[in-house]
Write an enzyme that holds these catalytic residues in place. Structure first.
Site, PDB file in Angstrom:
ATOM      1  N   THR A   1      18.129  18.174 -36.628  1.00 38.77           N
ATOM      2  CA  THR A   1      16.800  17.557 -36.597  1.00 38.77           C
ATOM      3  C   THR A   1      16.840  16.176 -37.229  1.00 38.77           C
ATOM      4  O   THR A   1      16.194  15.237 -36.760  1.00 38.77           O
ATOM      5  CB  THR A   1      15.783  18.453 -37.323  1.00 38.77           C
ATOM      6  OG1 THR A   1      15.790  19.753 -36.725  1.00 38.77           O
ATOM      7  CG2 THR A   1      14.383  17.864 -37.228  1.00 38.77           C
TER       8      THR A   1
ATOM      9  N   ARG B   1      22.164  32.190 -40.807  1.00 42.15           N
ATOM     10  CA  ARG B   1      20.865  31.972 -41.445  1.00 42.15           C
ATOM     11  C   ARG B   1      21.016  31.983 -42.966  1.00 42.15           C
ATOM     12  O   ARG B   1      20.104  31.555 -43.679  1.00 42.15           O
ATOM     13  CB  ARG B   1      19.852  33.064 -41.069  1.00 42.15           C
ATOM     14  CG  ARG B   1      19.498  33.239 -39.609  1.00 42.15           C
ATOM     15  CD  ARG B   1      19.120  31.952 -38.928  1.00 42.15           C
ATOM     16  NE  ARG B   1      20.282  31.342 -38.317  1.00 42.15           N
ATOM     17  CZ  ARG B   1      20.381  30.058 -37.982  1.00 42.15           C
ATOM     18  NH1 ARG B   1      19.388  29.241 -38.227  1.00 42.15           N
ATOM     19  NH2 ARG B   1      21.469  29.582 -37.412  1.00 42.15           N
TER      20      ARG B   1
ATOM     21  N   ASP C   1      15.905  18.696 -27.674  1.00 39.10           N
ATOM     22  CA  ASP C   1      16.297  19.566 -28.777  1.00 39.10           C
ATOM     23  C   ASP C   1      16.599  20.962 -28.230  1.00 39.10           C
ATOM     24  O   ASP C   1      16.053  21.370 -27.204  1.00 39.10           O
ATOM     25  CB  ASP C   1      15.155  19.629 -29.795  1.00 39.10           C
ATOM     26  CG  ASP C   1      15.568  20.290 -31.097  1.00 39.10           C
ATOM     27  OD1 ASP C   1      16.784  20.469 -31.328  1.00 39.10           O
ATOM     28  OD2 ASP C   1      14.676  20.639 -31.893  1.00 39.10           O
ATOM     29  N   GLU C   2      17.473  21.704 -28.910  1.00 36.19           N
ATOM     30  CA  GLU C   2      17.840  23.084 -28.518  1.00 36.19           C
ATOM     31  C   GLU C   2      18.237  23.147 -27.033  1.00 36.19           C
ATOM     32  O   GLU C   2      17.783  23.998 -26.274  1.00 36.19           O
ATOM     33  CB  GLU C   2      16.669  24.046 -28.783  1.00 36.19           C
ATOM     34  CG  GLU C   2      16.177  24.063 -30.212  1.00 36.19           C
ATOM     35  CD  GLU C   2      17.133  24.754 -31.177  1.00 36.19           C
ATOM     36  OE1 GLU C   2      18.238  25.139 -30.751  1.00 36.19           O
ATOM     37  OE2 GLU C   2      16.779  24.895 -32.357  1.00 36.19           O
TER      38      GLU C   2
END
Length: 749
Positions: free
Chosen positions: A37, A611, A222-223
């Site tokens: 990001t 994560r 993005d993604e």
């Protein structure tokens, strides 16, 4: 506006190269926690400040509104709010809606066209069914899925008709045609139309293509690994004039193939965008060295990837831990205790995330967290005991056990529908207001002849059921639940509701039967509290009520987060606990026989591992109960792909992959590991005529909307045969055989 030097001050070399890339296509393979990001927002600021690209000349696609908001906020901090407002930053659908508003005339749409949501679409399909005069048992939700699949493949009604291979296909094509005509009459588009119509206009109208190609000088995505074919074509169309595409994504985090994401968009980027440059962001700023080493070792088993190796300047940190439990109940207790230990050593409960593969797994975890006294929040779903179908069944039990519980009585008065509508409800409510119980008020209305005929017969059967359950309240709760389901035909009512989630709701009811059965087993072992009534219906309802109270925790309380692995993507937590690390759950049973789907399941595990910032705890059970089958579990292959030097096993892994609970072993006992012989494998029985021995069970099938899955149960016969399918997204759905492919001849009637 931030200067170019300032933009690059805290970037590593790979990030800086991505931010300052000039013209031409660029694929940035951004590993987990590598600052993608930051790269996207800094690149936009660099294009504005150093390349003099006007703000209105930049188009950035995101996948969620939340991501779009975050991107705008970051860019605003770099270039100022006025400049940031001029950018086109939004989701694919929102951007296409904005584009079509401006090009409505060229797209053949009214300027104020309406966007239909799913409920609107279903209503339109029902009308289209009538307009097309299509006969036969064709569910609107299934037809809508077929239409959606066709649209995203850029197939119009004529194309569907030409490709038809049977009567059903021809009927669907006719409905599709009527549906499209109805949209035109309504001046409306559906969700799929937003992207498909935008692509068609950009590809077919040279003037539109030229104008928008000149307007947007740079397109950023993005993604990118989550894009489907239609979204790829949209990006290609907007960038066709200049080729300035910056796609940021991670092929190792592509986990949405079941809903149309096309991994080849990443793998074939250089072929589809000639002269493309490829950059890898491999420095991870999130996780410890051992976590990254474990994740990298696991994902290296995948073949469909471009390849990268994450690294960090952080310490190695603790090794990953694998904890093994006797069954899903013992697993839930252990997971809850592990979460509480974080609090005891000075951390916060909110630092802990418990990740699982399927929504149904949340039930055992929720019960355990309430029993152990650890507050939690279920993200992306409704608390198990707050789900409508679960509350319905429990309401029958509560109304029977406590005749003065008017809330429960009124909840199920006409559920399933038995002809006791608003008039009868008003009469009963008036009687309750005058001091009667709900049963007394309904009985009085029957005696006065105010409820007669079929409705009267059903009302008397309803009252008799409550009386019978009350008399038998000393029996195990699971038997009473099955009695309620059988006599009310509640499961059949779910199936007849034409609801897309009917199969999932049926599975939740089945999970409630399992919960009641486990409660009885725990009561027999003295694990439900003291007193003679420890195993009673009243005690079971009390436990269920405590679990349902989870949503009463005050906003802002320190709580453990429970969520599926798919919902965890993009998040991060100091401690991650991965529950249910077993074959059939992860990898999911629907993926076992397909190499490509196994790789997607491995990517999902990779997402779960990455994560974590500080600690990873992996959890598995040796024995797991499910509503359709019960028996020994097998440790996930993914756990065995973690190098032994990175993993601490609290209990030794047996020499053979299967670790099972021997007969007579107490669930969750310390010595519950052994061979499979003698393990109880009888599935809980549910009314409704479900066959567990049909030859179709276990067969892999394909559905146009939901993708690939495996048959776990079959009901009915002939053309009305219904198949309960476990799909790769972790959900279970009931679908008519005619809407499935992959069944052997005759399997679908």
């Amino acid at each position: 506006m931030t200067t170019g030097a300032a933009l690059g001050r805290d970037l590593n070399d790979a990030q800086l190269a991505a931010v300052t890339h000039g013209d031409g296509p660029l694929l940035v393979l951004a590993g987990a926690g590598s600052g993608k990001t930051r790269v996207l927002t800094r690149r936009i600021a660099w294009l504005l400040g150093e390349r003099d690209v006007p703000a209105a000349g930049i188009l950035a696609f995101t996948f969620t509104n939340k991501a779009a908001r975050e991107m705008r906020e970051r860019i605003s901090g770099l270039v100022g709010p006025d400049t940031a407002r001029a950018l086109w930053v939004g989701t694919f659908h929102a951007t296409c809606a904005r584009f079509l508003r401006q090009e409505a005339a060229r797209a053949g749409l009214p300027t104020a066209f309406t966007i239909y949501d799913r409920d609107d679409q279903l209503s339109l399909v029902k009308r289209a069914l009538a307009d097309a005069e299509v006969e036969g048992d064709v569910k609107p939700s299934a037809i809508l899925a077929r239409i959606s699949g066709a649209k995203n493949a850029f197939v119009d009604p004529d194309g569907m008709l030409r490709a038809s291979v049977g009567d059903l296909d021809r009927r669907v094509a006719r409905i599709y045609e009527a549906y499209e005509k109805a949209l035109v009459r309504a001046g409306a588009v559906d969700f799929d139309d937003l992207i498909v119509r935008a692509v068609r206009l950009l590809e077919s109208d040279a003037d539109v293509k030229a104008r928008w190609g000149a307007r947007f000088r740079h397109v950023l995505v993005d993604e990118y690994q989550d894009t489907n074919h239609a979204q790829f074509r949209l990006v290609a169309a907007f960038s066709a004039a200049h080729g300035n595409v910056t796609a940021v994504g991670d092929d190792d985090q592509s986990i949405y193939g079941w809903r149309g994401a096309d991994l080849s968009n990443v793998l074939d980027f250089e072929r589809r965008f000639p002269r493309a440059e490829l950059l890898r962001l491999e420095q991870n700023y999130r996780s410890t060295g051992n976590i990254l080493a474990a994740a990298s070792a696991v994902i290296a088993h995948n073949r469909a990837r471009k390849g990268k190796t994450l690294w960090t300047t952080r310490d190695a940190g603790p090794r990953l831990r694998l904890v093994l439990s006797g069954d899903e109940q013992a697993e839930g207790d252990r997971v809850a205790r592990e979460a509480r230990r974080v609090l005891e050593r000075g951390g916060k409960l909110a630092d802990v995330a418990v990740l699982f593969r399927t929504n149904a797994q949340s039930r055992a975890l929720e019960i355990a967290f309430r029993r152990v006294g650890v507050p939690y929040e279920l993200v992306g779903g409704v608390s198990f005991y707050e789900r409508r179908e679960v509350k319905d069944v429990l309401a029958y039990l509560r109304a029977a056990l406590n005749p003065r519980d008017s809330i429960s009585f009124l909840r199920v008065l006409n559920v399933p529908r038995r002809g006791l509508g608003d008039k009868v409800r008003n009469t009963v409510e008036a009687g309750i207001a005058a001091g009667a119980t709900g049963a007394e008020a309904l009985g009085a209305a029957l005696d006065r002849g105010e409820v007669a005929g079929v409705a009267g017969s059903k009302a008397r059967a309803f009252l008799e059921l409550l009386d019978d359950v009350r008399r038998r309240s000393g029996e195990p709760a699971d038997r009473l639940i099955e009695e309620v389901l059988e006599r009310t035909r509640y499961l059949e009512a779910l199936d007849d509701a034409s609801s897309q989630d009917a199969a999932e709701r049926r599975e939740n009811v089945g999970e409630l039967v399992v919960a009641a059965r486990q409660f009885a087993e725990r009561a027999a072992l003295g694990e439900t509290g003291g007193g003679d009534g420890a195993g009673s219906l009243e005690a079971f309802l009390a436990e269920a009520a405590l679990v349902a109270d989870v949503d009463r925790w005050e906003e802002g309380d320190d709580r453990v987060v429970l969520l599926t692995m798919h919902n965890a993507k993009g998040l991060e937590f100091p401690t991650v606990i991965v529950a249910g690390l077993e074959e059939g759950l992860l990898p999911h049973v629907s993926s076992i026989d397909d190499d490509a789907e196994i790789e997607e399941e491995r990517r999902l595990f990779y997402v779960a591992l990455t994560r974590a910032e500080e600690e990873v705890i992996l959890s598995a059970a040796s024995f797991r109960r499910r509503w359709d089958r019960t028996g020994a579990a097998e440790l996930s292959r993914f756990a065995r792909e973690i190098p032994s030097e990175l993993l601490v096993v609290d209990d030794p892994i047996p020499s053979r992959p299967t670790f099972a609970r021997p007969a007579g072993t107490r669930p969750g006992g310390p010595s519950a590991w052994g061979r499979e012989e003698g393990v109880r494998t009888t599935a809980p029985s549910l009314p409704g005529g479900t066959s567990r021995n049909d030859p179709a069970i276990g067969r892999r099938v394909q559905h146009e909307k939901f993708g690939r899955g495996r048959v776990v149960a079959v009901e009915g016969g002939g053309g009305d045969r219904r198949f309960t399918i476990e799909f790769q997204d972790g959900e279970t759905r009931k679908i008519l055989g005619r809407f499935l492919t992959g069944l052997d001849d005759g399997a679908d009637g």
